[in-house]
Design a protein around this motif. Sequence first.
Motif, PDB file in Angstrom:
ATOM      1  N   GLN A 191     -57.254  12.589   7.357  1.00 11.54           N
ATOM      2  CA  GLN A 191     -58.258  11.768   8.036  1.00 11.54           C
ATOM      3  C   GLN A 191     -59.658  12.016   7.483  1.00 11.54           C
ATOM      4  O   GLN A 191     -60.453  11.087   7.314  1.00 11.54           O
ATOM      5  N   VAL A 192     -59.949  13.259   7.194  1.00  9.12           N
ATOM      6  CA  VAL A 192     -61.260  13.582   6.620  1.00  9.12           C
ATOM      7  C   VAL A 192     -61.358  13.053   5.198  1.00  9.12           C
ATOM      8  O   VAL A 192     -62.363  12.435   4.815  1.00  9.12           O
ATOM      9  N   ASN A 193     -60.305  13.263   4.425  1.00 11.35           N
ATOM     10  CA  ASN A 193     -60.314  12.810   3.034  1.00 11.35           C
ATOM     11  C   ASN A 193     -60.430  11.302   2.933  1.00 11.35           C
ATOM     12  O   ASN A 193     -60.998  10.787   1.972  1.00 11.35           O
ATOM     13  N   SER A 194     -59.894  10.608   3.914  1.00 11.91           N
ATOM     14  CA  SER A 194     -59.989   9.150   3.911  1.00 11.91           C
ATOM     15  C   SER A 194     -61.450   8.705   3.960  1.00 11.91           C
ATOM     16  O   SER A 194     -61.863   7.792   3.239  1.00 11.91           O
ATOM     17  N   LEU A 195     -62.231   9.355   4.794  1.00 11.02           N
ATOM     18  CA  LEU A 195     -63.655   9.019   4.884  1.00 11.02           C
ATOM     19  C   LEU A 195     -64.386   9.377   3.594  1.00 11.02           C
ATOM     20  O   LEU A 195     -65.257   8.627   3.127  1.00 11.02           O
TER      21      LEU A 195
END
Lengths: 209, 209
Positions: free
Chosen positions: A126-130
């Motif tokens: 989820q963090v990497n997506s941002l």
Amino acid sequence: MEKVEPVSTGAPSLRVDQVLETATRLFTERGYDAASIRDLAAALAMRPSSLYHHFQGKQHILFAICFGMQTDFNAAVMPLFHQGKGPVETIQDVIRDHIRFSLARRGEVLVNTRERRSLPPHLLAQVNSLRRAYRDALVAVIEQGRRQGLFAVDDPKLAAMAVFDMVNGMFQWFQARDQADIERIAGTYVDAAVALLRGWGGYTLTNAR
Amino acid sequence: MEKVEPVSTGAPSLRVDQVLETATRLFTERGYDAASIRDLAAALAMRPSSLYHHFQGKQHILFAICFGMQTDFNAAVMPLFHQGKGPVETIQDVIRDHIRFSLARRGEVLVNTRERRSLPPHLLAQVNSLRRAYRDALVAVIEQGRRQGLFAVDDPKLAAMAVFDMVNGMFQWFQARDQADIERIAGTYVDAAVALLRGWGGYTLTNAR
DNA sequence: CCCGCTCCCTAACGATCGTTCGCTCGAAGT
DNA sequence: ACTTCGAGCGAACGATCGTTAGGGAGCGGG
């Protein structure tokens, strides 16, 4: 640029924010693994078990810091990509606010870069997506500038990573004393980014490899 | 009770090298804290206690990786500073071999950058001392190039850190498939470093801040 | 033949880890 | 007045951590 607000959820509980603030400090000082739940509770003058009323577990505290920071970052910087300016000016605006944000909330940024790897896969994703959304936008602008002959880069993705690394690496050792310090270093690195993108292909003038 | 020193002589034991090799892999994959002595022993098909015949403790394994890598690095790169070449050529030679070395021994380099902080102060200081020697030499060359009007930088120390961060950041995400890959990326980043140092002050041509 | 040395073993130590359980207590709602 | 609920507490759980004590097999030199 306006104030940087440390909020990401709809329910800004006071106690939760205190926990995140203290956790950010401990995680930067000792690292995520070395900072125990008991250390965190002691710094907050509470018992370890009480933390579990606010967070599901230690990993979720780390996630709240990383995801909250990255959400606020994208909200602050991403709009600058769609202001209709040219590639050079867009890069300058983006890098400047990138640095402003990251120095204003340096603790969270350091935790996000150094301790993010300790997240379980589904939270890390989820963090990497941002992060990917931001990086892709940066690549697109560099690609646009390359087509217009403004930048001399061969590979926009690699160029974006180089600028990215240069800026993010700075946060590891640079500490701003005041706002003027932030503006000064931001201006310097904005210039560095532009110099890098413009001059990457111009080295052959006095040098043959 | 006398101490028989099983450690750090000039003669590299085969088993010690196997331990360091496996430890490097585990530390890069999971991080120093998350990789336990038992994990390491299991990967080597031996018992945890046997490791203490070769190393005083877990921290000394990490130290052997970091200090050994940095010692070899300085031995490989530092001589390039004293070859009597000009600042631009010196920077190119240094950065090129910096990248060559770091990609050839990527695991150790990653452990050194990411896990070095877990060392106790007196061991950390020894590694940092070697790093500082290299960085100071780089600063000196940039300063020399600045005086000769070759580089447009204001602050040589800051410029060295920027180049440093750009290169070191690359090792985190770039993986070379073969030697040609290494030479290609090295050339690209050598050009980037030169472009950065040359063009840092030249941004005012089409831009006023 | 025995000594000393290298290398590795089994077994366990004490410490610390993240987490859970059941409880208390005071404020707020109805 | 009675209930609900958020918040924190003490105590403990099982797991895992780095490390140590002590012993034994193989081996080369005296």
